[in-house]
Design a protein around this motif. Sequence first.
Motif, PDB file in Angstrom:
ATOM      1  N   ILE A 194       0.873  -1.172   0.000  1.00 23.80           N
ATOM      2  CA  ILE A 194       0.000   0.000   0.000  1.00 23.80           C
ATOM      3  C   ILE A 194       0.905   1.215   0.000  1.00 23.80           C
ATOM      4  CG2 ILE A 194      -1.825   1.213   1.238  1.00 23.80           C
ATOM      5  CD1 ILE A 194      -2.545  -1.523   2.491  1.00 23.80           C
ATOM      6  N   ALA A 195       0.767   2.058  -1.011  1.00 25.59           N
ATOM      7  CA  ALA A 195       1.778   3.091  -1.228  1.00 25.59           C
ATOM      8  C   ALA A 195       1.166   4.362  -1.783  1.00 25.59           C
ATOM      9  CB  ALA A 195       2.853   2.572  -2.195  1.00 25.59           C
ATOM     10  N   THR A 196       1.905   5.456  -1.610  1.00 26.25           N
ATOM     11  CA  THR A 196       1.578   6.696  -2.305  1.00 26.25           C
ATOM     12  C   THR A 196       2.247   6.650  -3.681  1.00 26.25           C
ATOM     13  OG1 THR A 196       3.541   7.763  -1.377  1.00 26.25           O
ATOM     14  CG2 THR A 196       1.489   7.968  -0.118  1.00 26.25           C
ATOM     15  N   HIS A 197       2.258   7.818  -4.379  1.00 29.09           N
ATOM     16  CA  HIS A 197       2.918   7.866  -5.686  1.00 29.09           C
ATOM     17  C   HIS A 197       4.415   7.593  -5.565  1.00 29.09           C
ATOM     18  CE1 HIS A 197       3.207  11.828  -3.857  1.00 29.09           C
ATOM     19  NE2 HIS A 197       4.320  12.003  -4.541  1.00 29.09           N
ATOM     20  N   ARG A 198       4.930   7.489  -4.331  1.00 24.61           N
ATOM     21  CA  ARG A 198       6.345   7.164  -4.133  1.00 24.61           C
ATOM     22  C   ARG A 198       6.680   5.816  -4.760  1.00 24.61           C
ATOM     23  NH1 ARG A 198       9.485   7.643   1.691  1.00 24.61           N
ATOM     24  NH2 ARG A 198      11.606   7.375   0.890  1.00 24.61           N
ATOM     25  N   LEU A 199       5.711   4.932  -4.801  1.00 23.79           N
ATOM     26  CA  LEU A 199       5.916   3.625  -5.435  1.00 23.79           C
ATOM     27  C   LEU A 199       6.282   3.808  -6.907  1.00 23.79           C
ATOM     28  CD1 LEU A 199       5.583   0.459  -5.186  1.00 23.79           C
ATOM     29  CD2 LEU A 199       3.285   0.818  -6.084  1.00 23.79           C
ATOM     30  N   LEU A 200       5.660   4.789  -7.569  1.00 24.09           N
ATOM     31  CA  LEU A 200       5.916   5.009  -8.988  1.00 24.09           C
ATOM     32  C   LEU A 200       7.305   5.590  -9.204  1.00 24.09           C
ATOM     33  CD1 LEU A 200       2.449   6.604  -9.793  1.00 24.09           C
ATOM     34  CD2 LEU A 200       3.115   4.210 -10.057  1.00 24.09           C
ATOM     35  N   HIS A 201       7.696   6.540  -8.322  1.00 24.80           N
ATOM     36  CA  HIS A 201       8.999   7.178  -8.484  1.00 24.80           C
ATOM     37  C   HIS A 201      10.147   6.273  -8.038  1.00 24.80           C
ATOM     38  CE1 HIS A 201       7.117  10.962  -9.543  1.00 24.80           C
ATOM     39  NE2 HIS A 201       6.315  10.831  -8.508  1.00 24.80           N
ATOM     40  N   ALA A 202       9.830   5.282  -7.204  1.00 21.61           N
ATOM     41  CA  ALA A 202      10.876   4.364  -6.747  1.00 21.61           C
ATOM     42  C   ALA A 202      11.178   3.280  -7.774  1.00 21.61           C
ATOM     43  CB  ALA A 202      10.446   3.726  -5.432  1.00 21.61           C
ATOM     44  N   HIS A 203      10.405   3.279  -8.887  1.00 23.65           N
ATOM     45  CA  HIS A 203      10.619   2.286  -9.947  1.00 23.65           C
ATOM     46  C   HIS A 203      10.582   0.861  -9.369  1.00 23.65           C
ATOM     47  CE1 HIS A 203      11.595   5.559 -12.650  1.00 23.65           C
ATOM     48  NE2 HIS A 203      12.502   5.995 -11.787  1.00 23.65           N
ATOM     49  N   ALA A 204       9.529   0.603  -8.618  1.00 18.93           N
ATOM     50  CA  ALA A 204       9.391  -0.714  -7.987  1.00 18.93           C
ATOM     51  C   ALA A 204       9.240  -1.800  -9.047  1.00 18.93           C
ATOM     52  CB  ALA A 204       8.173  -0.713  -7.070  1.00 18.93           C
ATOM     53  N   ARG A 205       9.862  -2.937  -8.786  1.00 23.34           N
ATOM     54  CA  ARG A 205       9.748  -4.097  -9.660  1.00 23.34           C
ATOM     55  C   ARG A 205       9.053  -5.211  -8.886  1.00 23.34           C
ATOM     56  NH1 ARG A 205      14.757  -2.026 -11.285  1.00 23.34           N
ATOM     57  NH2 ARG A 205      15.831  -3.124  -9.598  1.00 23.34           N
ATOM     58  N   PHE A 206       8.020  -5.754  -9.500  1.00 22.68           N
ATOM     59  CA  PHE A 206       7.241  -6.811  -8.868  1.00 22.68           C
ATOM     60  C   PHE A 206       7.634  -8.157  -9.450  1.00 22.68           C
ATOM     61  CE2 PHE A 206       4.779  -2.992  -8.382  1.00 22.68           C
ATOM     62  CZ  PHE A 206       4.146  -3.116  -7.155  1.00 22.68           C
ATOM     63  N   LYS A 207       7.585  -9.164  -8.599  1.00 21.27           N
ATOM     64  CA  LYS A 207       7.858 -10.510  -9.095  1.00 21.27           C
ATOM     65  C   LYS A 207       6.690 -11.014  -9.926  1.00 21.27           C
ATOM     66  CE  LYS A 207       9.064 -15.207  -7.699  1.00 21.27           C
ATOM     67  NZ  LYS A 207       9.350 -16.123  -6.570  1.00 21.27           N
TER      68      LYS A 207
END
Length: 897
Positions: free
Chosen positions: A677-690
Amino acid sequence: RRLYVLIADGARELERLSAELRFFTSGALPLLRLPDWEVLPYDLFSPHPDIISERLQTLYELPHTRHGCLVVAADTLMQRLPPRQYVQGRAFELVKGQSLAIEPFRQRLAEAGYASVSQVVSPGEFAVRGSLLDVFPMGAAAPLRIDLFDEEIEAIRRFDPDTQRSLDTLPGVRLLPAREVPLDPPAVKDFRRRYRTRFEGDPNRSSVYRGVSEGLAPAGVEFYQPLFFDAMATMFDYLPADAVIVHDAALPAALIKAWQDIGERYEERRHDLERPLLKPAELFLDPAQLDAHFGAFASITLDPFKTETELHGESAAVRNFPSTAPRELRIDVRAPEPFGPLDTFLRAFDGRVLIAADSAGRREVLHEMLRAHHHEVSVVESWDAFAAGSARLALTVAPDLTGLTLTTPPVAVVTEAQLFGPRAPVERRRKRVSDPEAILRDLQDLNPGSPVVHEEYGVGRYHGLQHMEIGGQPGEFLVLEYQDGDRIYVPVHALHLVSRYTGAAPEHAPLHKLGTDQWARARRRAAEQIRDVAAELLDLNARRKAQPGLALRVSELDYQAFANAFPFEETEDQAQSIRQVLADLAAERPMDRIVCGDVGFGKTEVAMRAAFVAAQAGKQVAVLAPTTLLVQQHLGNFRDRFADWPVRVEGLSRFGSSKETQAVLEGLEQGKVDIVIATHRLLHAHARFKDLGLLIIDEEHRFGVRDKQRLQALRANVHVLTLTATPIPRTLNMALGGLRDLSLITTAPAARLAIKTFLIEWHAATMREAALRELRRGGQIYFVHNEVRTIEKIAAEVQTLVPEASVRIGHGQMRERDLEQLMVDFYHRRFSVLVCTTIIESGIDVPSANTIMINRADRMGLAQLHQLRGRVGRSHHRAYAYLIAPPRQALARDAAK
């Protein structure tokens, strides 16, 4: 064959007792309730019309009820009531064929307290339209439409208050007075005389005196009841002499406490010269008077301690006394033997067992689960059907019961709460069915003056039907008026070309001018925007369609166990939205659905059900929220709901440290984090999901264009669920155009009352009264001041205004940990007033906070005010919103600048 009066501890106990009595008597025993007003003593507000309706129905029926049960709360027992002859004498009957003159009847309804309105929707309202008379009688479940032929009643029909369409026909009807005080001229005259005698000074200073003098019922008039009658009555005056009073052993202490609270309330408000108060003894019975009344009736005192200790003894008097089943029967779907405790109980209990489900749908789920575990179970419709049958194990629908066992004969009732854990209680008020798909189906949906849109000519106003002869052929035509008074006439058979105007402020709808290209230009601009949207979405939708489906399915047993943990009963719209989302997840194409519903209507639960299905199917879930506070709230709620499941839920926002953020990102990439559960920080952190399977976007309208561009990279091959209360036009356009699926939640949760909203200037007395009303019922208050520079000064003023309250400050420039702890403290009711900025705007859910004051509301947008107001009213209590603005002159000066 006697009337039993059951005294409940409060509103919750009253509901539970009523539900149990209805079930065990199968409706054969008369059951009456006298609900509490749900306002504070000497309050400035009147009770809700639904409450007054049920009270008057009970007071009318009580003298005629010789046996059965009356359930009343202890606080309500103390109230003095209108005399019997008022309720009985002001009721009157209407039957088919009876002579009825409109004007005298209209006057009679007004004097009985009924309000004249344009459209009837609530008890105590009436409307006259030609030969039709609509009225919503007090005590009735639905409004009535009386059709007159000249001055004779031709038909009486019930009708739906939402669609205004007629339903079944009735031979007759009884109309009760609309209020507990009379408003006819003789009663008003008596009130004025007694008021002047009772209170010193100029009576015209009092809004109550002025309102009653004009034949109106001002707010809070119920606390002046003794001025309308020669003598007041008590509930005991309505009871037959052989009635039996049944109460708990703790009742005397509860009455003493309630009497002290009334006295304190009186002392606080008695010096208000504009609303002078009657003494408590004139409005309420004190504990000594109640005790004397009890002495005139037979009584039964229930001692819970004796009940529990003597239940298993040898005393014949208590051998068959029902009690909560003492065994722990919880079903655990993750255990090797999910039904182990229940199976053990069924083997050990030498008698018949009835399992009570909370609803028909849950009964069917339980039925399937029991059959899957090789239990023979019969479905019965009622307690009587179970008692008359011989089934060893049976299943029925009976919400709000507690389990019990009887020894002679050996019978046990097992509730769903014993099997799946307790569910939060839900009050059930009169059900109103709304139709979110309603469109212009016939001319009854239009009123003269309503704005409409003609497909070829644009926006005009409907001015009724007109009979005309064209080419020698008679016909009916809709008259539509456009700018400068120009008119067109649309034949009824072309009704499909006309639709409702759905823009804001229908009364100010901009009319188009005939003979110009104004409407054509508007249509052309709309077409160009549609092409823009289509071009933008073409690539995305093409890629989504080309992707293989992510059909997500889950064990029915697991899903039902998770759903059973939802502490409320789903509304029809909410249940429909859940079904649609689950169907999309199981389909062979990626989901792209918008769930649109007002604040507090249950969108988050829809998201939780979807997240559960995805997590159980082995997929990861990302939940995006616009603010850090909303992320923290969602994080706590998701962790609570998933606590009993092997699902790891993490948060990602500025509240977290760099080390914590990195750990979450690594967990997402390795598949160790199931739900983030995240703010737009998830988008800027360039998260990679398995293995991302579901993206949930809460409050999509709060995300910027660049954020949505980043989201598109995720959306091509995953399920997407969007939640919003105020969708932006483009999102709504795509939904209505069929590019995205749309689910509507338009029904408020059961027991949810409308928020009372006031536009006020900064007035210390009004604000203090609002704060005390909330504090007295144990609630909390938001005070919104959207300027950090002056927020401490405002907080000091609030503290001075309400010294009884504990006040703290919250805003977005605080340290993250401090802000997080502040909201945790407010949620757990460690202080009572939160002075804050609009940081609480999105999604913060504190059920005990039911009053909000918004300072300088004139500086905020309509959608923002709607969201802020939605922070209160999230329980079954009446909520209050105060929009504080400068005086009109100051607003006019600001507008001129």
